[in-house]
Design a protein around this motif. Structure first.
Motif, PDB file in Angstrom:
ATOM      1  N   VAL A 325       0.838  -1.197   0.000  1.00 22.59           N
ATOM      2  CA  VAL A 325       0.000   0.000   0.000  1.00 22.59           C
ATOM      3  C   VAL A 325       0.873   1.247   0.000  1.00 22.59           C
ATOM      4  O   VAL A 325       1.772   1.394   0.828  1.00 22.59           O
ATOM      5  N   GLY A 326       0.621   2.136  -0.930  1.00 25.30           N
ATOM      6  CA  GLY A 326       1.375   3.381  -1.002  1.00 25.30           C
ATOM      7  C   GLY A 326       0.681   4.506  -0.254  1.00 25.30           C
ATOM      8  O   GLY A 326      -0.542   4.541  -0.148  1.00 25.30           O
ATOM      9  N   PHE A 327       1.475   5.426   0.278  1.00 28.73           N
ATOM     10  CA  PHE A 327       0.897   6.579   0.971  1.00 28.73           C
ATOM     11  C   PHE A 327       1.773   7.820   0.768  1.00 28.73           C
ATOM     12  O   PHE A 327       1.932   8.655   1.659  1.00 28.73           O
ATOM     13  N   THR A 328       2.328   7.936  -0.439  1.00 25.32           N
ATOM     14  CA  THR A 328       3.260   9.038  -0.700  1.00 25.32           C
ATOM     15  C   THR A 328       2.601  10.399  -0.601  1.00 25.32           C
ATOM     16  O   THR A 328       3.270  11.385  -0.277  1.00 25.32           O
ATOM     17  N   SER A 329       1.315  10.488  -0.869  1.00 26.70           N
ATOM     18  CA  SER A 329       0.637  11.785  -0.811  1.00 26.70           C
ATOM     19  C   SER A 329       0.293  12.188   0.617  1.00 26.70           C
ATOM     20  O   SER A 329      -0.131  13.319   0.853  1.00 26.70           O
ATOM     21  N   GLU A 330       0.487  11.271   1.568  1.00 23.57           N
ATOM     22  CA  GLU A 330       0.049  11.534   2.938  1.00 23.57           C
ATOM     23  C   GLU A 330       1.201  11.503   3.931  1.00 23.57           C
ATOM     24  O   GLU A 330       0.984  11.309   5.131  1.00 23.57           O
ATOM     25  N   LEU A 331       2.433  11.680   3.457  1.00 18.43           N
ATOM     26  CA  LEU A 331       3.579  11.599   4.358  1.00 18.43           C
ATOM     27  C   LEU A 331       3.529  12.660   5.448  1.00 18.43           C
ATOM     28  O   LEU A 331       4.062  12.470   6.546  1.00 18.43           O
ATOM     29  N   ASP A 332       2.887  13.802   5.154  1.00 19.66           N
ATOM     30  CA  ASP A 332       2.822  14.855   6.157  1.00 19.66           C
ATOM     31  C   ASP A 332       1.835  14.537   7.276  1.00 19.66           C
ATOM     32  O   ASP A 332       1.727  15.281   8.250  1.00 19.66           O
ATOM     33  N   MET A 333       1.115  13.424   7.158  1.00 21.17           N
ATOM     34  CA  MET A 333       0.194  13.009   8.214  1.00 21.17           C
ATOM     35  C   MET A 333       0.878  12.171   9.288  1.00 21.17           C
ATOM     36  O   MET A 333       0.238  11.761  10.256  1.00 21.17           O
ATOM     37  N   GLY A 334       2.163  11.880   9.099  1.00 24.74           N
ATOM     38  CA  GLY A 334       2.896  11.117  10.104  1.00 24.74           C
ATOM     39  C   GLY A 334       2.624   9.626  10.088  1.00 24.74           C
ATOM     40  O   GLY A 334       2.863   8.931  11.086  1.00 24.74           O
ATOM     41  N   ILE A 335       2.137   9.107   8.957  1.00 23.86           N
ATOM     42  CA  ILE A 335       1.829   7.678   8.877  1.00 23.86           C
ATOM     43  C   ILE A 335       3.079   6.837   9.096  1.00 23.86           C
ATOM     44  O   ILE A 335       3.043   5.777   9.727  1.00 23.86           O
ATOM     45  N   GLN A 336       4.221   7.322   8.578  1.00 20.41           N
ATOM     46  CA  GLN A 336       5.454   6.542   8.712  1.00 20.41           C
ATOM     47  C   GLN A 336       5.840   6.334  10.171  1.00 20.41           C
ATOM     48  O   GLN A 336       6.368   5.276  10.533  1.00 20.41           O
ATOM     49  N   GLU A 337       5.569   7.332  11.024  1.00 26.35           N
ATOM     50  CA  GLU A 337       5.860   7.165  12.444  1.00 26.35           C
ATOM     51  C   GLU A 337       4.947   6.113  13.078  1.00 26.35           C
ATOM     52  O   GLU A 337       5.391   5.319  13.915  1.00 26.35           O
ATOM     53  N   LYS A 338       3.684   6.089  12.666  1.00 21.64           N
ATOM     54  CA  LYS A 338       2.757   5.081  13.186  1.00 21.64           C
ATOM     55  C   LYS A 338       3.195   3.683  12.752  1.00 21.64           C
ATOM     56  O   LYS A 338       3.129   2.729  13.534  1.00 21.64           O
ATOM     57  N   ILE A 339       3.637   3.573  11.490  1.00 21.04           N
ATOM     58  CA  ILE A 339       4.094   2.277  10.980  1.00 21.04           C
ATOM     59  C   ILE A 339       5.297   1.797  11.782  1.00 21.04           C
ATOM     60  O   ILE A 339       5.368   0.634  12.207  1.00 21.04           O
ATOM     61  N   ALA A 340       6.261   2.693  12.008  1.00 20.71           N
ATOM     62  CA  ALA A 340       7.452   2.326  12.777  1.00 20.71           C
ATOM     63  C   ALA A 340       7.080   1.895  14.187  1.00 20.71           C
ATOM     64  O   ALA A 340       7.583   0.888  14.711  1.00 20.71           O
ATOM     65  N   ALA A 341       6.176   2.643  14.827  1.00 24.17           N
ATOM     66  CA  ALA A 341       5.805   2.342  16.211  1.00 24.17           C
ATOM     67  C   ALA A 341       5.128   0.982  16.319  1.00 24.17           C
ATOM     68  O   ALA A 341       5.441   0.185  17.223  1.00 24.17           O
ATOM     69  N   ILE A 342       4.206   0.686  15.403  1.00 28.73           N
ATOM     70  CA  ILE A 342       3.506  -0.597  15.479  1.00 28.73           C
ATOM     71  C   ILE A 342       4.444  -1.742  15.108  1.00 28.73           C
ATOM     72  O   ILE A 342       4.408  -2.817  15.721  1.00 28.73           O
ATOM     73  N   ALA A 343       5.316  -1.535  14.113  1.00 28.40           N
ATOM     74  CA  ALA A 343       6.270  -2.584  13.740  1.00 28.40           C
ATOM     75  C   ALA A 343       7.166  -2.940  14.921  1.00 28.40           C
ATOM     76  O   ALA A 343       7.381  -4.129  15.229  1.00 28.40           O
ATOM     77  N   ILE A 344       7.689  -1.922  15.594  1.00 30.60           N
ATOM     78  CA  ILE A 344       8.558  -2.166  16.761  1.00 30.60           C
ATOM     79  C   ILE A 344       7.767  -2.850  17.877  1.00 30.60           C
ATOM     80  O   ILE A 344       8.258  -3.795  18.523  1.00 30.60           O
ATOM     81  N   SER A 345       6.523  -2.409  18.103  1.00 28.63           N
ATOM     82  CA  SER A 345       5.726  -3.002  19.181  1.00 28.63           C
ATOM     83  C   SER A 345       5.434  -4.472  18.917  1.00 28.63           C
ATOM     84  O   SER A 345       5.378  -5.277  19.855  1.00 28.63           O
ATOM     85  N   ARG A 346       5.292  -4.846  17.639  1.00 21.35           N
ATOM     86  CA  ARG A 346       5.032  -6.256  17.323  1.00 21.35           C
ATOM     87  C   ARG A 346       6.259  -7.123  17.623  1.00 21.35           C
ATOM     88  O   ARG A 346       6.127  -8.255  18.098  1.00 21.35           O
ATOM     89  N   VAL A 347       7.442  -6.604  17.337  1.00 22.81           N
ATOM     90  CA  VAL A 347       8.656  -7.341  17.671  1.00 22.81           C
ATOM     91  C   VAL A 347       8.786  -7.473  19.180  1.00 22.81           C
ATOM     92  O   VAL A 347       9.075  -8.558  19.709  1.00 22.81           O
ATOM     93  N   GLU A 348       8.564  -6.373  19.899  1.00 23.08           N
ATOM     94  CA  GLU A 348       8.700  -6.400  21.363  1.00 23.08           C
ATOM     95  C   GLU A 348       7.651  -7.318  21.994  1.00 23.08           C
ATOM     96  O   GLU A 348       7.936  -8.021  22.971  1.00 23.08           O
TER      97      GLU A 348
END
Length: 371
Positions: A325-348
């Motif tokens: 899924v692409g979200f290049t038009s919405e990078l200013d919404m901080g989606i990448q930070e949410k993705i990083a946070a959930i990815a890290i939480s799944r590993v932990e």
């Protein structure tokens, strides 16, 4: 734990920027780095599969797949085998091949056609013989949309209608159409229209069925698609935004892709409460029908407006996607930070579950993850 996440890409393809990456890849990588973890991109090639497995399995806790399978048509099977081996080696997969096939394959619609989300006459063709025997009957009931499994951005998605409106009005539903019936076929990738005979068009569409993971989904055309397609983008279980994609006006236009001239407007989930609440309520049913609630890391659900029996608006599910899924038009919404946070939480979370087992707190079976 290495505290490291690898992001997979493939070289080339129309989704790449001048630096060789998808525009939304490095924002994910940088957000993971900003969180104090290591992250890097590894490019997949089929011939590198063994070396990639060794390198990644020894140095990373998880992978995030940012590969459009359409960009590796001859290597998709090898890529999925690599991801499966990495998951079996203990890495957290986001998304796994199982998730991509369950949530992202077009026949997810067929598995949901007994729910209120999808019309009951939605079908899938997995072999050419069934397609040729059934589609002439299906089309007798009215306009249809055929969707190939492998396509993206509207490629291989066809609105199919009988060219002669008087003929269409005279057909008895359930009567197979003659193979020389002229059809008007409009492809969603750019809204271009072709006039083809039924038999010729079906022969053309055989290419979508033949090969690994080949299939065609046959769905009723929803006339209100001209009012737009409504997409919910989710990170894990959380709706992040809703995008209203309105097709270009005129003719037989129905495509909601940017390539076809559609216009996009972005809203918060709160702006579409009925749709978001309906989808949240349907989530357990979706999980049951699609084989489990291992929710993809980044995924979308696309809906079209329809008329309920009481005259009110309702929503029909048109597609679920989680492959890339692409979200290049919405990078200013901080989606990448949410993705990083959930990815890290799944590993932990997995590490905590494994530690619990090591302490003898469970019966030896790995604890399920609640995403």
């Amino acid at each position: 734990m290495h505290k490291a996440i690898v992001v997979f890409e493939v070289e080339g393809g129309s989704d790449k920027y001048f630096n060789g990456h998808r525009k939304d890849t490095m924002p994910i990588v940088n957000s993971i780095l900003d969180a104090g973890w290591h992250a890097e991109v590894v490019y997949f090639r089929p011939e590198w599969s063994e070396d990639i497995f060794t390198y990644v399995s020894e140095n990373f806790d998880a992978y995030i797949s940012r590969v459009n399978p359409g960009n590796i048509p001859s290597g998709e099977k090898v890529y999925f085998e690599l991801l499966t081996r990495l998951s079996e080696a203990g890495l957290v997969g986001m998304s796994t091949p199982e998730e991509m096939m369950a949530y992202g394959a077009k026949d997810a619609l067929v598995k949901l056609n007994e729910t209120a989300l999808v019309p009951s006459d939605t079908a899938a063709y997995y072999d050419v013989e069934t397609f040729h025997a059934t589609f002439p009957i299906s089309l007798s009931y009215g306009e249809r949309v055929l969707k190939q499994n492998r396509g993206s951005t509207g490629s291989g998605i066809w609105r199919v209608q009988i060219e002669d409106k008087e003929l269409a009005a005279s057909i008895v539903p359930g009567t197979p159409l003659p193979l020389d019936t002229e059809l008007k076929c409009t492809e969603a990738v750019d809204n271009h229209t072709e006039i083809r005979q039924l038999g010729e068009f079906m022969n053309f569409c055989d290419r979508y069925i033949i090969g690994d993971n080949g299939m065609l989904v046959d769905m009723r055309f929803m006339p209100r698609i001209v009012e737009g397609e409504i997409r919910i983008l989710l990170v894990g279980p959380d709706p992040v935004f809703v995008v209203h994609k309105k097709p270009a006006e005129g003719g037989d236009n129905f495509s909601a892709t940017l390539f076809s001239g559609a216009t996009y407007s972005y809203d918060s989930p709160e702006a579409w409460p009925e749709l978001v609440e309906m989808f949240a309520a349907a989530r357990p049913v979706i999980a049951e029908k699609l084989g489990g609630d291992d929710i993809p890391l980044v995924w979308t659900a696309d809906f079209m407006l329809a008329d309920a029996a009481d005259g009110h608006d309702t929503y029909v599910l048109g597609e679920i996607n989680c492959s890339c899924v692409g979200f290049t038009s919405e990078l200013d919404m901080g989606i990448q930070e949410k993705i990083a946070a959930i990815a890290i939480s799944r590993v932990e979370e997995k590490e905590r579950a494994l530690a619990h087992v090591d302490r003898g707190g469970h019966d030896g079976q790995e604890l399920p993850l609640s995403h």
